[in-house]
Design a protein around this motif. Sequence first.
Motif, short mmCIF file in Angstrom:
data_model
loop_
_atom_site.label_atom_id
_atom_site.label_comp_id
_atom_site.label_asym_id
_atom_site.label_seq_id
_atom_site.Cartn_x
_atom_site.Cartn_y
_atom_site.Cartn_z
N PHE A 1 11.93 -16.24 -12.70
CA PHE A 1 12.59 -15.97 -11.41
C PHE A 1 12.48 -14.49 -11.08
N ALA A 2 12.82 -13.65 -12.07
CA ALA A 2 12.75 -12.22 -11.84
C ALA A 2 11.31 -11.79 -11.60
N TRP A 3 10.41 -12.35 -12.38
CA TRP A 3 9.00 -12.00 -12.24
C TRP A 3 8.53 -12.30 -10.83
N THR A 4 8.88 -13.49 -10.35
CA THR A 4 8.48 -13.86 -8.99
C THR A 4 9.02 -12.88 -7.98
N HIS A 5 10.29 -12.52 -8.15
CA HIS A 5 10.88 -11.64 -7.14
C HIS A 5 10.27 -10.25 -7.16
N VAL A 6 10.01 -9.73 -8.35
CA VAL A 6 9.41 -8.39 -8.38
C VAL A 6 8.01 -8.43 -7.79
N THR A 7 7.27 -9.51 -8.10
CA THR A 7 5.93 -9.64 -7.53
C THR A 7 6.00 -9.71 -6.02
N LEU A 8 6.94 -10.50 -5.51
CA LEU A 8 7.08 -10.60 -4.08
C LEU A 8 7.40 -9.24 -3.49
N LEU A 9 8.30 -8.55 -4.16
CA LEU A 9 8.70 -7.24 -3.66
C LEU A 9 7.48 -6.34 -3.56
N ILE A 10 6.68 -6.32 -4.61
CA ILE A 10 5.55 -5.41 -4.59
C ILE A 10 4.46 -5.91 -3.65
N VAL A 11 4.03 -7.13 -3.85
CA VAL A 11 2.82 -7.57 -3.16
C VAL A 11 3.08 -7.89 -1.70
N VAL A 12 4.14 -8.65 -1.44
CA VAL A 12 4.29 -9.13 -0.07
C VAL A 12 4.76 -8.03 0.86
N SER A 13 5.67 -7.19 0.38
CA SER A 13 6.12 -6.14 1.30
C SER A 13 4.99 -5.17 1.60
N GLN A 14 4.15 -4.90 0.58
CA GLN A 14 3.02 -4.02 0.85
C GLN A 14 2.10 -4.62 1.90
N SER A 15 1.80 -5.91 1.77
CA SER A 15 0.85 -6.47 2.74
C SER A 15 1.47 -6.51 4.13
N HIS A 16 2.78 -6.70 4.17
CA HIS A 16 3.44 -6.67 5.47
C HIS A 16 3.31 -5.30 6.10
N LEU A 17 3.49 -4.26 5.27
CA LEU A 17 3.36 -2.91 5.82
C LEU A 17 1.93 -2.63 6.24
N PHE B 1 -0.79 -12.47 -5.63
CA PHE B 1 0.42 -13.13 -6.09
C PHE B 1 0.08 -14.15 -7.16
N GLN B 2 -0.95 -14.94 -6.87
CA GLN B 2 -1.32 -15.97 -7.83
C GLN B 2 -1.73 -15.35 -9.15
N GLU B 3 -2.46 -14.25 -9.08
CA GLU B 3 -2.92 -13.63 -10.34
C GLU B 3 -1.74 -13.16 -11.17
N ILE B 4 -0.81 -12.49 -10.51
CA ILE B 4 0.30 -11.94 -11.28
C ILE B 4 1.17 -13.06 -11.84
N ILE B 5 1.40 -14.07 -11.03
CA ILE B 5 2.24 -15.17 -11.51
C ILE B 5 1.56 -15.89 -12.67
N THR B 6 0.24 -16.03 -12.58
CA THR B 6 -0.46 -16.70 -13.68
C THR B 6 -0.30 -15.91 -14.97
N ILE B 7 -0.35 -14.59 -14.85
CA ILE B 7 -0.14 -13.78 -16.04
C ILE B 7 1.25 -14.05 -16.60
N GLY B 8 2.22 -14.13 -15.71
CA GLY B 8 3.57 -14.42 -16.16
C GLY B 8 3.63 -15.73 -16.93
#
Lengths: 435, 447
Positions: B200-216, B109-116
Amino acid sequence: MTELRHRGPTEKDLLQQQQESESEVRTDGEAPSDSEIKPDPGVPPTVDDTPEVLSKALSGMSSRWKNWWVRGILTLAMISFFFIIIYLGPMVLMMIVMEAHACLSVSLPVCVSVCLSLCRYFLLCVNYFFYGETVTDYFSALVQREEPLRILSKYHRFISFTLYLTGFCMFVLSLVKKHYRLQFYMFGWTHVTLLIVVTQSHLIIHNLFEGMIWFIVPISCVICNDIMAYMFGFFFGRTPLIKLSPKKTWEGFIGGFFATVVFGLLLSYVMAGWRYFVCPVEFNNDSNRFEVDCEPSDLFQLQDYTLPSVLQSLIGWETVRIYPFQIHSVALSAFASLMGPFGGFFASGFKRAFKIKDFANTIPGHGGIMDRFDCQYLMATFVNVYIGSFIRGPNPSRVMQQLLALRLDQQLHIFNTLRAHLIEKGLLSAIEEAA
Amino acid sequence: MTELRNRGGGDRDAENISDKDTDGEDRFGLGGEGDRDSKPDTDTPEVQPSVDNTPKCLNKALAGMSSRWKNWWIRGILTLTMISGFFLIIYMGPLPLMLMVLAIQIKCFQEIITIGYRVYHSYELPWFRTLSWYFLLCVNYFFYGETVAENFGNLVQRDEPLQFLVRYHRFISFALYLSGFCMFVLSLVKKHYRLQFYMFAWTHVTLLIVVSQSHLVIQNLFEGLIWFIVPISTVICNDITAYICGFFFGRTPLIKLSPKKTWEGFIGGFFSTVVFGFIFAYLLAQYNYFVCPVEYSESNSFLINCEPSDLFVLQDYTLPSVLQTVLRWKTVKIYPFQIHSIALSTFASLIGPFGGFFASGFKRAFKIKDFADTIPGHGGIMDRFDCQYLVATFVHVYLTSFIRGPNPSKVLQQLLVLQPEQQLSIFNTLKSHLTETGMIPPAIRGP
């Protein structure tokens, strides 16, 4: 949110657009007043969509009053339309919600033709997933009967995931050298839109199945808050509320809050008397129709409440007969009044960020559908979470389904635990079960 | 995906991308020139040139070699280190594994957000970093709360405050998210609206991808460690074998997006991965430690002990006649799980690379070479995990569709929350069902 706007391009606007140059000064700031918003060259200029019949009828009036009348008539038309649909029943409501959010997704100004089909495809996939879950949950008996439906529902997640994956692979294969960033933006945009819009509409449908009152009251509260805040702001407005929307005022906000709470109380009192609104929507397998008939739960039965002494001295009554649901409606109205505007501010900020006046021109006088629904974003989620946390327990037929799907030894284990629990509670007499 | 890169010690030429170009794309990219892909190796000025992160000891040990072999050795050593670390953590148990997944998720998450931030020059944005991390916290709280409620039933029943938290979990999570949303709206600053919405959108898409995957991934873990280990190992194996096959036999390019991928590598990787998955599944399926669902017992520890399900019991399968003539065996004893492992390996080999292409496209779109510089020789954590995106979701969907029935303790929980009359009616229905199927003897009702 209702903001006073001049609709229809005036001479001045047209001139401004013609003088638009490609390298306009790019400020991400807001336009000081609505008539000076410069439309983006990529976005078509606002078109006057008022139907001809209205235009003729109101041709005599001055531009400002004409605007008012158009908005007023359209508001009334939308509200009546809303009530007609409620009368027609849950099935129609569901279809309308589907249509609405299909329109919403397409009315975004960003979709370029290259990725439009992919956007639509993703919308289709996500919709398929959500509506399949709904059908599986609520139409279980129907599903069990038809063989193809049964297979579809059993492997529903897998099929949805496969569809989504196909879209993902198509996206990757469609990446074109010069337009990577644009395509990624589209991808991200599509997903955020789906996240916001589709989940909300899915939750609305869930609320609907809980009982039409859970669908009608929240939406009505938001609409009422819109209108009331506007009127209070119009008559009493003085102190601006937030820099983002300069026409909102504190007086409008607070007045709207109180008016909405009162309205919510009254509306829920009126509606809670009717079974049609109060009962969970069920699908009757035998008659293949939606059935809204049941014994109203405790929430919808009049009860006596002792007023706190403050109110007692004020009103002069000791007890008052209200539905418990009305107390919940206070919570819903409060949320609609306090948080709903944030959805509106979000949409305003969005419009300013991308320098658009309205989301689209679908509704004359009001802009696009998103403009009307921008305050509803959070409301549907809130109602769903509220119902899940405070009102509804798990659905017993669903629990039964899951039980029967377990292995037999697991069922036995649960059976024994349940029996011990029921005996403890005194619902089962130990003697009966001793055999 | 492994791409041959020159890592370690090289200086990058930073080219000045004009502000006009970047800002022109801010307007939806319409009318912008898109990407100038003729210089794929240049970085924008904001992205830090790659820093040599190799530890000093390695540098000394490899000081004598030429640059190319040095690069190879560094990558090789780091690969081995990561794999051993992975196995060590598996040995340590489910809780360290969960923590590792959490740590990886946060780093991604940190990496992607930093890129943003770099893409949008938005370091100076007020509040925004706090908000991104706050949203991460909310979503994690929501997902981990659901996990705890589901799998740690015993622990939850005992503690009163925990019970309260679990009961109103969704409401509390939603309230937390709403506060974040309101803070965002209140933080909108006049000159930076668009930027803020992008983030805002960037954060949400990242959350969608990264966090839901790790939850699964964690959900898969609770199903049994083997459902966690085998998919991840097959993806790693596919990476490595595709690279090796491509290196030795590679001739026909696979996709314009990643010019170093070849069809030979792809197909060779596919077959090797299937074989690897088959063998690896055979090795792991023998141990209860890997095969049993992870449970949390009353004694405050993780319990991995059970009677292995049918999936992990050796069975005889008759070979199709084609294979019979080839191998001259009539039947073969394998675990049914190995057949599933073929499906998992196939997915990892065929669709996993798409995750890699997606990440490559992303890097080209935003003109970055690697997501970060965390791992010397390999780039950031996202570079290592980019193929895993879809595999975790696939395994989870596969599990729920084909393997696992509903979770009995969850059903029991729901039962206990129902109204007493509903419980009673379910009890009676269940009793008649069980009597029918012969699980309980028919009750002899006394007078």
